[in-house]
Scaffold this motif. Structure first.
Motif, PDB file in Angstrom:
ATOM      1  N   PHE A 152       0.890  -1.060  -0.054  1.00  0.00           N
ATOM      2  CA  PHE A 152      -0.079   0.014   0.072  1.00  0.00           C
ATOM      3  C   PHE A 152       0.872   1.126  -0.097  1.00  0.00           C
ATOM      4  N   THR A 174       2.587   1.465  -3.333  1.00  0.00           N
ATOM      5  CA  THR A 174       1.593   2.100  -4.311  1.00  0.00           C
ATOM      6  C   THR A 174       1.397   3.566  -4.153  1.00  0.00           C
ATOM      7  N   THR A 191       4.429   5.575  -5.569  1.00  0.00           N
ATOM      8  CA  THR A 191       4.650   5.782  -6.995  1.00  0.00           C
ATOM      9  C   THR A 191       3.402   6.730  -7.568  1.00  0.00           C
ATOM     10  N   LEU A 212      -4.493   3.051   8.010  1.00  0.00           N
ATOM     11  CA  LEU A 212      -4.723   1.485   7.734  1.00  0.00           C
ATOM     12  C   LEU A 212      -4.497   0.850   9.130  1.00  0.00           C
ATOM     13  N   ARG A 226     -15.145   1.507   9.674  1.00  0.00           N
ATOM     14  CA  ARG A 226     -14.172   0.922   8.726  1.00  0.00           C
ATOM     15  C   ARG A 226     -14.533  -0.319   7.963  1.00  0.00           C
ATOM     16  N   ARG A 271     -18.679  -1.857   4.758  1.00  0.00           N
ATOM     17  CA  ARG A 271     -18.234  -1.391   3.576  1.00  0.00           C
ATOM     18  C   ARG A 271     -19.307  -1.675   2.548  1.00  0.00           C
ATOM     19  N   LEU A 282       3.275   2.353 -10.639  1.00  0.00           N
ATOM     20  CA  LEU A 282       3.244   1.059 -10.911  1.00  0.00           C
ATOM     21  C   LEU A 282       1.949   0.324 -10.111  1.00  0.00           C
ATOM     22  N   PHE A 339      -0.034  -2.967  -9.348  1.00  0.00           N
ATOM     23  CA  PHE A 339       0.631  -4.195  -9.015  1.00  0.00           C
ATOM     24  C   PHE A 339      -0.486  -5.483  -9.282  1.00  0.00           C
ATOM     25  N   SER A 358      -2.036  -7.255  -7.126  1.00  0.00           N
ATOM     26  CA  SER A 358      -3.330  -7.024  -6.333  1.00  0.00           C
ATOM     27  C   SER A 358      -3.297  -5.433  -6.422  1.00  0.00           C
ATOM     28  N   PRO A 359      -4.617  -5.023  -6.551  1.00  0.00           N
ATOM     29  CA  PRO A 359      -4.852  -3.516  -6.835  1.00  0.00           C
ATOM     30  C   PRO A 359      -4.642  -2.803  -5.761  1.00  0.00           C
ATOM     31  N   ARG A 360      -4.545  -3.026  -4.370  1.00  0.00           N
ATOM     32  CA  ARG A 360      -4.236  -2.425  -3.462  1.00  0.00           C
ATOM     33  C   ARG A 360      -4.910  -1.127  -3.350  1.00  0.00           C
ATOM     34  N   LEU A 361      -6.179  -0.915  -3.495  1.00  0.00           N
ATOM     35  CA  LEU A 361      -7.025   0.064  -3.154  1.00  0.00           C
ATOM     36  C   LEU A 361      -7.230   0.513  -1.870  1.00  0.00           C
ATOM     37  N   PHE A 362      -7.106   1.714  -1.486  1.00  0.00           N
ATOM     38  CA  PHE A 362      -7.017   2.062  -0.007  1.00  0.00           C
ATOM     39  C   PHE A 362      -8.238   1.898   0.555  1.00  0.00           C
ATOM     40  N   PRO A 363      -8.299   0.882   1.643  1.00  0.00           N
ATOM     41  CA  PRO A 363      -9.603   0.480   2.101  1.00  0.00           C
ATOM     42  C   PRO A 363     -10.308   1.258   2.876  1.00  0.00           C
TER      43      PRO A 363
END
Lengths: 283, 368
Positions: A182, A185, A188, A204, A280, A283, B82, B84, B86-91
């Protein structure tokens, strides 16, 4: 719009459908009844406290107070309940404010295997939980006195030591499941270290941080032994006041008021933490 | 939005390993182009992307964007996003705020960032899900949001690390279509890492085959199939026919006999291995003109087509039967190796150690 009337179940398959429906409804009500029972079990002990807090007279064997009033509150106020409450709040918040970041850092390092002999360190960290606080504190009191450390500082320091195992344990578990991808990501995507910390990392781990902070707060809030020994009776926190009046006066309304005061802040905080983490996960 | 990505001599050597993970990679992705980095797992593909993104530091070599070196520039200032597997969307953020994330950290006011993000969300067709939490999305939807978020950062270079590998085949095909549309709409420069040849074929202009940390060959995918530079590339791309022999006077000589090579295949005189894709070989009735005569030894169903093994001069060649063609073991057939589909590569003995096992297996089967 769906059909206004559900077709009446008929025939053998209809009966089976009906039975399944009845069973489902029964299960639902069963679950509800269970929830109510558990909640009642937890709340019932508070009922006498709540009644006592507003009872000026409640002689045996009456089922309810015979004279209602706020006498307990006045006595408690006169005994310094409010400053004691403030002291305990400050103590809990201070311990939490120090032990939570410490635990987060230690937990993160432990979870990432950056600590040599990490397993041993984890075991040692939990040691204060296992050893009776009385034994630890007696020694520390002597040390604090010899070193000339002010009582309040020594008290906070010892309570932080008592709270850090909890916060570390919680945060280690949180960071063990933390995906650093995370953060990568986010970087970048153009987020610098400050944005990564504030917009990704902290949100998080926020539920775990809240839980850790709550536990650390409880360590400071509810402590009796350490405050008694290190404060030598001069630092009067709410548990100390409660303990003193419960063992001495026998004034039940006052004790009830103090107990109520000792219960409300943690319950409020717990509710806040729960609501936060529920928001949280919903969802 | 698009820029040229140039990689020269990129090398990464992890201390614990005996050989470099990446060994002097040279690669250029032209502005608005898409290059696929195709390789088996452990070939160093993902390492290459991490080095370009700045999440890892090369031991030597440079990464240039429009001629400007990225050495020492942290990931957040590189404009290389980048994505990935795994999409790694911020939950903790809803879909729209996920897409708005790169705009917010770049300094846009919240309202403007959201307006902007909505357009990128529209680009991937998910406007209706703007206020949903990531956990309520399907895998394909999540990856669409991840793509929208990546594009919202307006990257110079978009780095895709096996972004569709975890998806169902149908969803993956949809994502391929989407990416082709996105390329037409915003023309990002894309470096795509994949182990899927079909994905490389559908999405990329050219494909670089990465084997054991080196780029074995970089060309159009059809060229990789028809004109592999080595047995390793041929084998990695699933080529099944490799016949040891020697090249002399523009022809390959082996137990199959003398087979003329096309004019564009330039192989030095001496030992060489003939390679022909199984898809290129045709089987015909024995009374028709053919290059070789053989007997069908085995037929394996493969969906619409079947793999047909034919024994020729004691060797086994693999072909694919076309729709409607039926072969049974024992059938005598003529084997046609179309001239332009023949190719010769240096023989197996020059293979570096550790090269793709499949090509060696193929060779063993073909030579026994």
């Amino acid at each position: 719009m769906t059909a206004l009337v559900t077709p009446a179940p008929h025939g053998r398959s209809g009966r089976r459908v009906l039975r399944a429906r009845v069973e489902a409804r029964a299960a639902k009500w069963g679950r509800r009844a269970g929830t109510v029972a558990v909640t009642a079990l937890l709340l019932v002990p508070f009922l006498p406290i709540l009644l006592w807090a507003f009872a000026d007279r409640w002689p045996y064997p009456e089922l309810a107070p015979t004279v209602w009033g706020v006498g307990g509150w006045l006595t408690a106020t006169a005994q310094g309940a409010w400053p004691a409450l403030t002291r305990s709040l400050l103590l809990g918040l201070t311990v939490s404010a120090i032990a939570t970041p410490l635990g987060a850092m230690a937990g993160r390092a432990l979870a990432r295997g950056r600590v040599p002999y990490g397993k041993m360190v984890t075991a040692l960290l939990l040691a204060p939980v296992a050893v009776p606080p009385f034994a630890v504190t007696m020694g520390l009191t002597t040390v604090a006195l010899r070193l000339g450390v002010p009582g309040v500082v020594a008290l906070v320091a010892v309570l932080v030591v008592a709270a850090v195992p909890y916060t570390t344990y919680i945060m280690r578990a949180a960071y063990a499941g933390y995906d650093e991808g995370f953060e990568e990501t986010a970087r970048t995507l153009g987020a610098g270290s400050r944005h990564v910390l504030l917009r990704v990392h902290l949100p998080l781990v926020a539920p775990a941080l809240a839980a850790a902070a709550f536990l650390a707060f409880l360590v400071g809030w509810s402590d009796y032994v350490v405050t008694l020994l290190i404060g030598a009776g001069r630092i009067v926190s709410l548990p100390l006041l409660l303990g003193a009046s419960a063992s001495a006066s026998g004034n039940d309304p006052t004790i009830a008021v103090l107990a109520l005061l000792a219960t409300i802040p943690p319950v409020l905080l717990l509710t806040a933490v729960t609501v936060l983490s529920r928001r949280r996960t919903q969802r | 939005m698009s820029a040229t990505l140039t990689i020269t001599g990129l090398t990464r050597w992890y201390p614990a390993t005996g050989a470099p993970t990446l060994d002097a990679i040279d690669l250029t992705v032209p502005a608005g182009g898409c290059v696929a980095l195709l390789g088996p797992s452990g070939s160093g593909k993902s390492t290459a992307l991490r080095l370009v993104a700045g999440l890892d530091t090369p031991d030597s070599g440079t990464v240039l964007i429009d001629g400007r070196s990225l050495a020492g520039i942290p990931p957040e200032l590189r404009h290389t996003v980048l994505v990935f597997q795994s999409p790694r969307l911020f939950p903790h953020l809803n879909v729209l705020d996920n897409v708005a994330f790169p705009l917010l950290v770049a300094g846009s006011p919240r309202g403007q960032a959201r307006d902007d993000a909505a357009q990128f969300l529209d680009l991937v067709g998910l406007t209706s899900l703007a206020h949903r939490r990531p956990a309520t999305l399907s895998g394909g939807q999540e990856q669409r949001v991840a793509l929208a978020r990546a594009l919202a950062a307006r990257p110079d270079v978009l780095l895709l690390d096996e972004p569709f590998s975890a998806l169902d085949p149908t969803v993956r095909a949809e994502m391929h279509t989407l990416l082709v549309e996105l390329r037409a709409a915003v023309e990002p420069t894309i470096l795509l890492v994949t182990h899927d040849q079909n994905e490389a074929a559908v999405l990329a202009d050219t494909t670089a085959v990465l084997l054991d940390g080196r780029i074995a060959q970089h060309d159009r995918i059809d060229q990789l199939y028809a004109r592999p530079v080595s047995l390793a590339v041929h084998g990695f791309l699933g080529g099944r026919n490799a016949v040891a022999g020697r090249v002399d006077d523009g022809a390959h000589h082996s137990r199959l006999g003398t087979l003329e090579l096309p004019a564009d295949v330039v192989v030095p005189r001496g030992p060489a291995t003939l390679v022909v894709r199984q898809e290129a070989i045709r089987l015909v009735p024995t009374d028709r003109r053919a290059d070789l005569l053989g007997v069908v030894s085995a037929v394996t169903a493969r969906g619409a087509r079947a793999l047909v093994e034919v024994t020729v001069a004691g060797m086994s060649l693999t072909t694919e039967s076309g729709p409607g063609e039926r072969f049974e073991p024992g059938d005598r057939v003529g084997v046609v190796l179309p001239l332009d589909q023949r190719h010769a590569v240096p023989p197996a003995t020059s293979m570096r150690s550790g090269e793709s096992g499949s090509s060696r297996d193929v060779l063993r089967r073909a030579t026994t």
